[in-house]
Design a protein around this motif. Structure first.
Motif, mmCIF file in Angstrom:
data_model
loop_
_atom_site.group_PDB
_atom_site.id
_atom_site.type_symbol
_atom_site.label_atom_id
_atom_site.label_comp_id
_atom_site.label_asym_id
_atom_site.label_seq_id
_atom_site.Cartn_x
_atom_site.Cartn_y
_atom_site.Cartn_z
ATOM 1 N N TYR A 512 0.863 -1.176 0.000
ATOM 2 C CA TYR A 512 0.000 0.000 0.000
ATOM 3 C C TYR A 512 0.901 1.228 0.000
ATOM 4 O O TYR A 512 1.873 1.265 0.761
ATOM 5 N N SER A 513 0.582 2.201 -0.816
ATOM 6 C CA SER A 513 1.370 3.433 -0.759
ATOM 7 C C SER A 513 0.448 4.647 -0.842
ATOM 8 O O SER A 513 -0.570 4.625 -1.547
ATOM 9 N N LEU A 514 0.805 5.650 -0.098
ATOM 10 C CA LEU A 514 0.039 6.894 -0.092
ATOM 11 C C LEU A 514 1.045 8.026 -0.222
ATOM 12 O O LEU A 514 1.994 8.118 0.569
ATOM 13 N N ARG A 515 0.839 8.863 -1.224
ATOM 14 C CA ARG A 515 1.820 9.913 -1.482
ATOM 15 C C ARG A 515 1.140 11.244 -1.792
ATOM 16 O O ARG A 515 0.120 11.273 -2.491
ATOM 17 N N TYR A 516 1.764 12.296 -1.310
ATOM 18 C CA TYR A 516 1.395 13.640 -1.745
ATOM 19 C C TYR A 516 2.442 14.019 -2.793
ATOM 20 O O TYR A 516 3.643 13.977 -2.513
ATOM 21 N N VAL A 517 1.978 14.342 -4.006
ATOM 22 C CA VAL A 517 2.914 14.486 -5.125
ATOM 23 C C VAL A 517 2.707 15.802 -5.870
ATOM 24 O O VAL A 517 1.570 16.185 -6.167
ATOM 25 N N LYS A 518 3.806 16.453 -6.161
ATOM 26 C CA LYS A 518 3.804 17.517 -7.175
ATOM 27 C C LYS A 518 4.857 17.099 -8.186
ATOM 28 O O LYS A 518 6.021 16.908 -7.827
ATOM 29 N N GLN A 519 4.409 16.926 -9.425
ATOM 30 C CA GLN A 519 5.309 16.355 -10.435
ATOM 31 C C GLN A 519 5.337 17.245 -11.660
ATOM 32 O O GLN A 519 4.295 17.676 -12.162
ATOM 33 N N VAL A 520 6.529 17.502 -12.150
ATOM 34 C CA VAL A 520 6.695 18.384 -13.305
ATOM 35 C C VAL A 520 6.259 17.670 -14.587
ATOM 36 O O VAL A 520 6.302 16.436 -14.652
ATOM 37 N N GLU A 521 5.829 18.447 -15.578
ATOM 38 C CA GLU A 521 5.516 17.875 -16.902
ATOM 39 C C GLU A 521 6.739 17.128 -17.427
ATOM 40 O O GLU A 521 7.867 17.567 -17.236
ATOM 41 N N GLY A 522 6.527 15.999 -18.061
ATOM 42 C CA GLY A 522 7.675 15.272 -18.593
ATOM 43 C C GLY A 522 7.263 14.080 -19.416
ATOM 44 O O GLY A 522 6.077 13.737 -19.504
ATOM 45 N N VAL A 523 8.259 13.465 -20.019
ATOM 46 C CA VAL A 523 8.001 12.296 -20.854
ATOM 47 C C VAL A 523 8.011 11.057 -19.960
ATOM 48 O O VAL A 523 8.938 10.842 -19.197
ATOM 49 N N VAL A 524 6.956 10.278 -20.060
ATOM 50 C CA VAL A 524 6.880 9.029 -19.309
ATOM 51 C C VAL A 524 7.094 7.882 -20.289
ATOM 52 O O VAL A 524 6.421 7.790 -21.314
ATOM 53 N N CYS A 525 8.088 7.051 -20.001
ATOM 54 C CA CYS A 525 8.428 5.961 -20.903
ATOM 55 C C CYS A 525 8.260 4.625 -20.209
ATOM 56 O O CYS A 525 8.471 4.503 -19.011
ATOM 57 N N SER A 526 7.909 3.656 -20.992
ATOM 58 C CA SER A 526 7.886 2.286 -20.499
ATOM 59 C C SER A 526 8.457 1.429 -21.606
ATOM 60 O O SER A 526 7.810 1.219 -22.630
ATOM 61 N N GLY A 527 9.690 0.988 -21.422
ATOM 62 C CA GLY A 527 10.330 0.128 -22.417
ATOM 63 C C GLY A 527 10.421 0.743 -23.795
ATOM 64 O O GLY A 527 10.156 0.069 -24.789
ATOM 65 N N GLY A 528 10.772 2.002 -23.866
ATOM 66 C CA GLY A 528 10.965 2.625 -25.177
ATOM 67 C C GLY A 528 9.711 3.215 -25.775
ATOM 68 O O GLY A 528 9.748 3.865 -26.812
ATOM 69 N N ILE A 529 8.566 2.993 -25.120
ATOM 70 C CA ILE A 529 7.326 3.618 -25.580
ATOM 71 C C ILE A 529 7.065 4.778 -24.635
ATOM 72 O O ILE A 529 7.005 4.597 -23.426
ATOM 73 N N PRO A 534 1.311 15.679 -18.690
ATOM 74 C CA PRO A 534 1.281 16.993 -18.053
ATOM 75 C C PRO A 534 1.701 16.908 -16.588
ATOM 76 O O PRO A 534 1.842 15.816 -16.029
ATOM 77 N N ALA A 535 1.864 18.065 -15.963
ATOM 78 C CA ALA A 535 2.247 18.102 -14.550
ATOM 79 C C ALA A 535 1.142 17.488 -13.698
ATOM 80 O O ALA A 535 -0.038 17.472 -14.097
ATOM 81 N N PHE A 536 1.531 16.967 -12.534
ATOM 82 C CA PHE A 536 0.540 16.392 -11.627
ATOM 83 C C PHE A 536 0.667 17.048 -10.264
ATOM 84 O O PHE A 536 1.766 17.286 -9.760
ATOM 85 N N SER A 537 -0.479 17.320 -9.673
ATOM 86 C CA SER A 537 -0.500 17.830 -8.308
ATOM 87 C C SER A 537 -1.639 17.140 -7.587
ATOM 88 O O SER A 537 -2.792 17.202 -8.031
ATOM 89 N N GLY A 538 -1.326 16.465 -6.488
ATOM 90 C CA GLY A 538 -2.405 15.809 -5.763
ATOM 91 C C GLY A 538 -1.921 14.706 -4.853
ATOM 92 O O GLY A 538 -0.748 14.642 -4.476
ATOM 93 N N ILE A 539 -2.844 13.830 -4.524
ATOM 94 C CA ILE A 539 -2.554 12.719 -3.612
ATOM 95 C C ILE A 539 -2.768 11.421 -4.370
ATOM 96 O O ILE A 539 -3.780 11.261 -5.069
ATOM 97 N N ARG A 540 -1.800 10.518 -4.254
ATOM 98 C CA ARG A 540 -1.882 9.250 -4.976
ATOM 99 C C ARG A 540 -1.888 8.090 -3.987
ATOM 100 O O ARG A 540 -0.990 7.989 -3.146
ATOM 101 N N PHE A 541 -2.861 7.240 -4.142
ATOM 102 C CA PHE A 541 -2.883 6.013 -3.356
ATOM 103 C C PHE A 541 -2.742 4.857 -4.343
ATOM 104 O O PHE A 541 -3.372 4.847 -5.407
ATOM 105 N N ALA A 542 -1.888 3.902 -4.009
ATOM 106 C CA ALA A 542 -1.741 2.719 -4.866
ATOM 107 C C ALA A 542 -1.686 1.489 -3.981
ATOM 108 O O ALA A 542 -1.165 1.522 -2.855
#
Lengths: 547, 279
Positions: A512-529, A534-542
Motif C-alpha cells: 500500500y502506498s500513499l503519497r502527496y505528489v507535485k510532479q513536473v511535466e515530462g516524458v513518461v516511458c515504459s520500455g521505449g514507448i 502533463p504536470a501532476f499535483s495531488g494525492i496518490r494512493f496505490a
C-alpha cells in the motif's frame, strides 16, 4: 454471451474437479490507483476535467486464474473511473471484463482462446502486451494453437483482432512462429543456436480501408497512391551461444504498408507544403546484440537500424493506439528521477542506434558500469546520446554507496515536437547512499543534480527513504528547479519545488502506498514507448497484491 | 523437427507471401450534388500547436473545394493556445473558445475538427477528429445528408456605434420535433501573427476564421420548439463589439456564422449553417 459461456465453463470445471477429486489452483492479482487532483496553476496542473470539477480519478484491475486438468482459465476485471491514463488531458471511465482466456494442453498441442498476450522474436513484427501506466493493452482477441514437436521445437499460429479498451479494432491479424533449439559442437564447449522465424499478416477492414481512401482522396496527385488491404511482415532471428559469448540477431521485413509518416512532405493546393501524410512503403529492422560475460567482466554491444516500421491495425490511428509491434529501445533504462527525465522513444520511421554496456567487478565490494548510447536518424540527424557511468561500493551489509554521472543530448524537437528548441544537453551527477542501522532499519538517500541550460533549466533532487522492515517505508523527496529557464503563468522565472511525501506499508504480498505528489511535466516511458504527460499535483494512493 | 523441416516452413512462408496479389481499391472522388446543405467546421487549433498549420491547410483545401458550402471556425481555446513566446502580437484565446474546446472533449490532440458536431462514436474522439486527412470525407458525408432547413441571413455593421446587426430567417423544410437552438459566431481572417509549425515558428502566418466571440451562449440560444415545415422563424440580434475589441478587430475581415442545432447540454448535430461577411 461469451462472458456467460465463460462463467458456465468455469462452473463446469469446478464441478468436474469435485467429481475427479483433482485439486485445481486459483491464483490472482489485484492492483489499484486512486488519485485526488489538487489544482496548482503555478506548475500548470490545471485545465483537465479532474482538476476542474472531478477532483478524483482511479483505476483497478483484478486478475483471476484457475488451473486444473490441463486447463488454464482466467479473467480480468478492469475499472477506470475518471482516469487520466487513456488520455492525460482528459477523463475516461469504463468498467467491465478487460480480459478472459481459456488454455488447454492436449498432449503436444496447446489451444488458447480469448484475449491473448504473446510475441514473435523481439516483437519487431508482433507483440501483444499490456503496459498499464500508458494505457496499452494490445491483447489479441482470437485463438492460438501451439504444437510442441519436442521439448525444443514448437510452432505457434494465431488469428484474431486487436483489443481496444473494452472493444476490438475491426481489422484482423494472423501469424505464425516456429522456434527451436540446436546444440552443436563438443559436449565440453557446445555451440547452441536458438533460431526462430515468424510471419504476421494484417488485413485492413473495409471500415479502415474507407478511411485510408478518404485520406488519399484529399491529397494532390503527387501524393496519391493505391493502398492495399494486406501487409505482411516476417522476421528471422537467432541466438547463438558459444562459451562466454552470446549473439542475438534479428532481421524483420515488412511488405508495402500504408502508414503515417510525420516527416513526409505533403503537397498542398494552396499555401506552402505541410509535413506529415500517409505513405505506402516497405519497412525493415536490423538488430544485433553481442554479449560477453566472464569472471569480472560483462559486456553488451547492440545496434539497431529501423526504417519505415510503423505497423498499426489502422494507418489512421496515432499516438499509442493500434500498435501491432514493439521496437526495442537501445538506450539504458534509467531509474533515478533526473537521469530518467530525458528518455527517447524508439523511432519507427528512421533510426540508427548503437549502445555498449560494460560492467566490471573489481572485488566483492566494488563494481562499476559504463554505458554509451547513440541514436540518430538514418540520415544522421542527432536524436539522442547518453554517456553513463556508475560505481557501486558495498561495505559488507552495513552500507552501500552508488554514485555516477550521466551526460545526455536529447532532441526535444523530435521527441516532444517542440518548436525552435535547441538540443537539450544535460550533465547529471548523482549519489545514492544506503545505510543499515540494524537488520530492520535502514535509511536510503539520493542526491541528484541536473545541469542544463535548456528546457526548464537545472534541477536538484533529494530523497530520504527510511525503511522499517518488514512493514513500513517512509519517504520525502523534492525536485527543485534551481536555475529555471521557463517562465511560469505570471511570466516570471520562479524557482519551483516539486515535493513528494509518501508512506508505504507492506504486508506479505500486499503493498500500500500513499503519497502527496507535485510532479513536473515530462516524458513518461515504459520500455521505449513514451508519451508526454502533463504536470501532476495531488494525492496518490496505490495498492497491489497477489494471491 | 529438424532444420530441414524449418527450411520447408520458411519456403512455404515465402511462397505464401508471393502468392498474395490482391485487387486493390480504386481511388475515386464522390460526386457531391448541391442540395443546399452548408457544413460547419469547428477546428480546434492554437498558436503554439506545432501540428496546427496542417489543420489550417486542410480547412483551406476544403473551403476551396466546396466554395459557399462550408463555414469554418478556428477555435483557440486552452490547449497549445498560448501566444508564441516573444513572437506573438495577439492572444486569440477567449472564454467562448475555451468553453467550446472543453465541450468537444474527448479529443486526442490538435489540430482536431468537428463537422456539424456529428458524434463520431469513438471513445477517444467524440466529436473532433485528429486525422486531418479524414476531414474532407466528413464534409462530403455531411453535404450529402438530407437538407432539412434553409437559413436566410443579413448582416449590417454600424460603424458609428460598432454594432453588428444580425438578422436571420430559419425555414424548416420538414417537421423537426424537439427543441432547437441557434449559435452565432463572429470570426476574423487574414490576421498575420506568429504560429508554431513543427519545429519552427512562422512569424507571418495568416490566421483565418479565428473565433473572436459569439453573439449567443456557447451552447446556443433558444430558437424554437417542434419546428413545423415552412413555418418561418425570424430573429434579429444586435451584437455590440466589446470596448476592448474595437481597435483590435478588423470588421473588414470579419464573418458571421449561424448554426442551428438541437438544444442540448452536449454537442448535437448541426442541421444547417449559414455565413456572411460583416461588411
Amino acid at each position: 454471451m461469451i462472458r456467460i459461456l465463460f462463467v458456465l465453463i468455469l462452473i463446469g470445471l469446478i464441478d468436474r474437479q469435485g467429481l475427479s477429486q483433482e485439486k485445481g489452483v486459483f491464483s490472482g492479482a489485484f492492483e489499484t490507483n486512486a488519485n485526488i487532483f489538487l489544482r496548482d496553476s503555478s506548475i500548470n496542473a490545471i485545465s483537465t476535467p479532474q482538476y476542474d470539477h472531478q477532483f478524483y480519478g482511479g483505476e483497478a484491475w483484478l486478475n483471476l486464474n484457475y488451473k486444473i486438468q490441463g486447463f488454464t482459465i482466467g479473467t480480468r476485471f478492469d475499472m477506470y473511473h475518471n482516469s487520466n491514463l487513456r488520455n492525460p488531458r482528459d477523463s475516461y471511465s469504463g468498467t467491465g471484463i478487460g480480459r478472459w482466456y481459456i488454455k488447454k494442453a492436449i498432449n503436444k498441442l496447446e489451444i488458447s482462446a480469448g484475449y491473448l498476450y504473446d510475441q514473435i522474436g523481439s516483437g519487431f513484427i508482433y507483440r501483444a502486451f499490456e503496459t498499464r501506466p500508458l494505457f496499452i493493452d494490445n491483447a489479441l482477441y482470437g485463438v492460438s494453437l501451439r504444437y510442441n514437436f519436442t521439448d525444443l521445437w514448437h510452432i505457434m499460429a494465431f488469428s484474431g483482432k486487436q483489443k481496444n479498451a473494452f472493444d476490438t479494432y475491426s481489422g484482423n491479424l494472423k501469424g505464425i512462429r516456429a522456434e527451436g533449439f540446436i546444440t552443436l559442437g563438443s559436449e565440453t564447449s557446445p555451440l547452441t543456436l536458438a533460431p526462430g522465424i515468424g510471419f504476421v499478416g494484417k488485413t485492413l477492414s473495409d471500415e479502415y480501408m474507407n478511411g485510408v481512401i478518404d485520406v488519399i482522396r484529399s491529397y494532390q496527385d503527387a501524393d496519391r497512391f493505391k493502398p492495399s488491404y494486406n501487409t505482411y511482415a516476417s522476421t528471422l532471428y537467432n541466438t547463438l551461444s558459444y562459451k562466454n559469448f552470446r549473439l542475438y540477431t534479428e532481421v524483420a521485413l515488412k511488405s508495402k504498408d500504408v502508414f503515417f509518416n510525420p516527416f513526409a512532405e505533403k503537397t498542398e493546393l494552396v499555401g506552402s507544403n505541410t509535413i506529415g501524410k500517409l505513405v505506402a512503403a516497405k519497412g525493415s529492422v536490423f538488430y544485433g546484440s553481442l554479449s560477453f560475460a566472464q569472471g569480472k567482466w560483462g559486456i553488451t554491444a547492440e545496434a539497431k537500424r529501423t526504417e519505415n516500421f510503423s505497423f498499426r491495425v489502422d494507418p489512421n490511428l496515432s499516438l499509442l493506439r493500434g500498435l501491432i509491434n514493439y521496437l526495442t529501445p537501445l538506450n539504458k533504462q534509467n531509474t533515478y528521477r533526473l537521469t530518467a527525465r530525458y528518455s527517447p522513444a524508439a523511432q519507427d520511421i528512421s533510426e540508427m542506434a548503437y549502445a555498449i554496456d560494460v560492467r566490471y567487478k573489481f572485488n566483492k565490494a566494488l563494481s562499476a558500469n559504463v554505458n554509451y548510447s547513440d541514436i540518430k536518424t538514418i540520415k544522421g540527424e542527432r536524436l539522442f546520446q547518453e554517456i553513463f557511468s556508475e560505481v557501486i561500493y558495498k561495505m559488507k551489509r552495513k552500507w552501500q554507496l552508488t554514485s555516477g554521472i550521466q551526460f545526455v543530448t536529447y532532441n526535444q524537437k523530435i521527441y516532444e515536437t517542440k518548436a525552435e528548441v535547441p538540443l537539450v544537453k544535460t550533465v547529471t551527477p548523482y549519489v545514492d547512499f544506503l545505510y543499515r542501522f540494524d537488520p530492520k532499519k535502514s535509511l536510503r538517500t539520493e542526491f541528484q543534480y541536473m545541469s542544463t541550460k535548456q528546457d526548464y533549466g537545472s534541477w536538484l533532487f533529494g530523497l530520504a527513504e527510511f525503511n522499517l522492515a518488514p512493514n513500513w517505508s517512509f519517504e520525502a523527496s523534492g525536485m527543485y528547479n534551481i536555475i529555471p529557464k521557463k517562465k511560469n503563468s505570471k511570466g516570471e522565472l520562479e524557482k519551483t519545488l516539486y515535493p513528494t511525501l509518501g508512506i508505504v506499508f507492506f504486508n506479505e504480498a500486499q503493498r500500500y502506498s500513499l503519497r502527496y505528489v507535485k510532479q513536473v511535466e515530462g516524458v513518461v516511458c515504459s520500455g521505449g514507448i513514451c508519451r508526454l504527460e502533463p504536470a501532476f499535483s495531488g494525492i496518490r494512493f496505490a495498492m497491489n497484491t497477489t494471491f | 523437427m529438424t532444420m530441414r523441416n524449418i527450411n520447408i516452413l520458411f519456403i512455404l512462408f515465402l511462397f505464401f507471401l508471393a502468392s498474395c496479389n490482391e485487387i486493390c481499391p480504386e481511388i475515386t472522388d464522390p460526386v457531391i450534388e448541391d442540395n443546399g446543405n452548408v457544413v460547419l467546421i469547428e477546428e480546434l487549433t492554437g498558436a503554439s500547436c506545432p501540428n496546427c498549420p496542417k489543420g489550417t491547410a486542410a480547412v483551406k483545401a476544403i473551403l476551396d473545394k466546396f466554395p459557399g458550402k462550408v463555414a469554418a471556425i478556428g477555435i483557440h481555446g486552452k490547449f497549445l493556445c498560448e501566444p508564441v513566446k516573444n513572437r506573438s502580437k495577439y492572444d486569440f484565446r477567449n472564454e467562448k473558445a475555451k468553453n467550446l474546446e472543453e465541450w468537444f472533449l474527448p479529443w486526442l490532440g490538435k489540430p482536431a475538427a468537428a463537422f456539424n458536431r456529428i458524434d463520431q462514436n469513438s471513445t477517444d474522439e467524440k466529436y473532433a477528429i485528429f486525422a486531418t486527412g479524414l476531414w474532407q470525407s466528413q464534409v462530403e458525408a455531411e453535404l450529402q445528408k438530407e437538407h432539412v432547413m434553409n437559413i436566410l441571413m443579413d448582416v449590417k455593421y454600424d460603424e458609428t456605434n460598432h454594432v453588428a446587426n444580425i438578422d436571420f430567417t430559419a425555414i424548416p423544410l420538414k417537421d423537426l420535433p424537439g427543441e432547437y437552438n441557434y449559435s452565432i459566431f463572429l470570426t476574423e481572417s487574414h490576421i498575420i501573427d506568429a504560429q508554431t509549425n513543427g519545429s519552427v515558428i512562422i512569424d507571418d502566418f495568416e490566421h483565418n476564421h479565428v473565433l473572436r466571440d459569439m453573439a449567443t451562449n456557447f451552447q446556443g440560444d433558444f430558437l424554437g420548439n417542434n419546428l413545423v415545415k415552412n413555418n418561418i422563424i425570424k430573429k434579429s440580434i444586435p451584437y455590440p463589439f466589446p470596448k476592448e475589441s474595437i481597435d483590435l478587430w478588423n470588421p473588414d475581415n470579419m464573418e458571421v456564422v449561424i448554426a442551428i442545432h438541437p438544444n442540448s447540454t452536449t454537442p448535437s448535430r448541426v442541421i444547417q449553417c449559414a455565413f456572411k461577411h460583416l461588411k
